[in-house]
Scaffold this motif. Structure first.
Motif, PDB file in Angstrom:
ATOM      1  N   ASP A 196     -23.424  18.021   1.092  1.00 34.57           N
ATOM      2  CA  ASP A 196     -23.837  18.582   0.054  1.00 34.57           C
ATOM      3  C   ASP A 196     -22.495  18.122  -0.847  1.00 34.57           C
ATOM      4  OD1 ASP A 196     -23.096  20.288  -2.349  1.00 34.57           O
ATOM      5  OD2 ASP A 196     -22.129  22.144  -1.437  1.00 34.57           O
ATOM      6  N   THR A 200     -20.539  20.042  -4.696  1.00 33.62           N
ATOM      7  CA  THR A 200     -18.613  21.025  -4.836  1.00 33.62           C
ATOM      8  C   THR A 200     -17.904  20.295  -4.721  1.00 33.62           C
ATOM      9  OG1 THR A 200     -20.726  22.772  -3.131  1.00 33.62           O
ATOM     10  CG2 THR A 200     -18.289  22.883  -2.745  1.00 33.62           C
ATOM     11  N   THR A 235     -19.414  27.489   4.796  1.00 33.36           N
ATOM     12  CA  THR A 235     -20.236  26.166   4.613  1.00 33.36           C
ATOM     13  C   THR A 235     -21.448  25.732   5.351  1.00 33.36           C
ATOM     14  OG1 THR A 235     -18.226  24.586   4.628  1.00 33.36           O
ATOM     15  CG2 THR A 235     -18.214  25.116   2.727  1.00 33.36           C
ATOM     16  N   CYS A 245     -13.203  20.662   0.274  1.00 35.32           N
ATOM     17  CA  CYS A 245     -14.632  19.895  -0.005  1.00 35.32           C
ATOM     18  C   CYS A 245     -14.890  18.803   1.153  1.00 35.32           C
ATOM     19  CB  CYS A 245     -13.649  18.552  -0.805  1.00 35.32           C
ATOM     20  SG  CYS A 245     -14.247  17.034  -1.640  1.00 35.32           S
ATOM     21  N   ASN A 276     -21.153  18.202   5.156  1.00 42.23           N
ATOM     22  CA  ASN A 276     -22.715  18.811   5.280  1.00 42.23           C
ATOM     23  C   ASN A 276     -23.974  18.886   4.246  1.00 42.23           C
ATOM     24  OD1 ASN A 276     -21.929  20.991   7.053  1.00 42.23           O
ATOM     25  ND2 ASN A 276     -20.840  22.035   5.509  1.00 42.23           N
ATOM     26  N   SER A 286     -17.280  20.116   2.687  1.00 42.27           N
ATOM     27  CA  SER A 286     -19.060  20.109   1.637  1.00 42.27           C
ATOM     28  C   SER A 286     -19.380  19.015   1.832  1.00 42.27           C
ATOM     29  CB  SER A 286     -18.917  21.032   0.733  1.00 42.27           C
ATOM     30  OG  SER A 286     -18.178  19.855   0.160  1.00 42.27           O
TER      31      SER A 286
END
Length: 285
Positions: A205, A208, A74, A197, A203, A200
């Motif tokens: 995201d 996801t 990720t 999770c 980051n 992500s």
């Protein structure tokens, strides 16, 4: 005389003569020879068990390293390099599993299952984690067992095949993952998906976690169908699976309700504090 020790009768014979007479009186019987053969068989089986335990430990270590590598997917700028590197590591793990398959030629696998089960579970976890990153789906046990069919491709094995061309035995080895090992590996996969999770979210995201929530919900529903009818180890990991699902759903709730008001670089901190509160309420370490 008085106060002296009376000499025993057999003390008049030399020690070597007494030993020879004892061996002549008790020759090796058929019962002793059979017990010696049993001893040799048990020693051979014990040595093989210890070799399988060592191979299973190596498989576990290499599979864990593959999982740690996949967690960088990720945050890595080029995820294809991570996937290709993980494939190289999994090939090395399969070579270890090939040695296990060679050790089990002509043996009942379930007699040595306790020795190789931890390594197979970790391998299932690593393969299913890589497969999920690639396809966003769960790998089947048939696909895993299809990858564990080995042939003689090494140079030494091919030279042995040409030198022993009169031997018609097939140079193919296979090892099948049992359904219990598959289920236990998938149950451990949920913990890695929960960590995916968290990374992500860190980051930025947002999509996801919602995909992971639906995927983990399907796995949890499948395990609840098994219930208490399955093996004890499977029902024991159901609680951990439920905790991982609760943490991912809590992350989705936080993103849905407060995602617009919290900056993306602070979402991971908010999520980590909430998971710590869940662990304290549940009494988890």
């Amino acid at each position: 005389g008085s106060g002296g020790f009376r000499k025993r009768k057999h003390d008049n014979f030399p020690h070597g003569q007494r030993r020879e007479e004892k061996e002549n009186v008790n020759p090796p019987s058929a019962l002793m020879t059979s017990f010696k053969s049993f001893q040799l068989e048990l020693d051979t089986r014990h040595d093989k068990y210890e070799r399988l335990v060592k191979l299973s430990r190596d498989i576990t270590i290499e599979s864990k390293r593959t999982i740690f590598l996949l967690h960088r997917f990720t945050s890595a700028p080029n995820g294809e390099e991570i996937l290709s590197e993980s494939e190289v590591k999994l090939d090395a793990v399969r070579r270890k599993i090939k040695q296990v398959a060679q050790e089990l030629i002509g043996e009942d696998m379930y007699q040595f299952h306790r020795a190789i089960s931890p390594g197979l579970q970790e391998y299932v976890e690593a393969v299913s984690f890589q497969y999920f990153i690639k396809t966003r789906s769960l790998i089947s046990i048939e696909e895993i067992n299809k990858q564990l069919i080995f042939t003689a491709e090494d140079r030494e094995e091919t030279t042995n095949m040409t030198s022993n061309s009169h031997d018609k035995q097939p140079h193919t080895w296979s090892l099948k993952v049992t359904p219990v090992d598959y289920l236990l590996g998938v149950a451990d996969l949920t913990g890695e998906l929960m960590r995916l999770c968290i990374s992500s979210v860190g980051n930025g995201d947002i999509d996801t976690p919602f995909e992971l929530s639906q995927f983990l919900r399907q796995i949890y529903d499948g395990f609840t169908f098994i219930g208490n009818t399955g093996p004890y180890e499977v029902s024991k990991k159901l609680y951990t699976l439920k905790q991982s699902l609760a943490k991912v759903e809590n992350a989705c709730y936080t993103l849905k309700v407060r995602g617009s008001e919290i900056p993306k670089h602070m979402l991971a901190d908010v999520f980590s504090t909430k998971t710590e509160l869940i662990d304290q309420e549940e009494g988890l370490p």
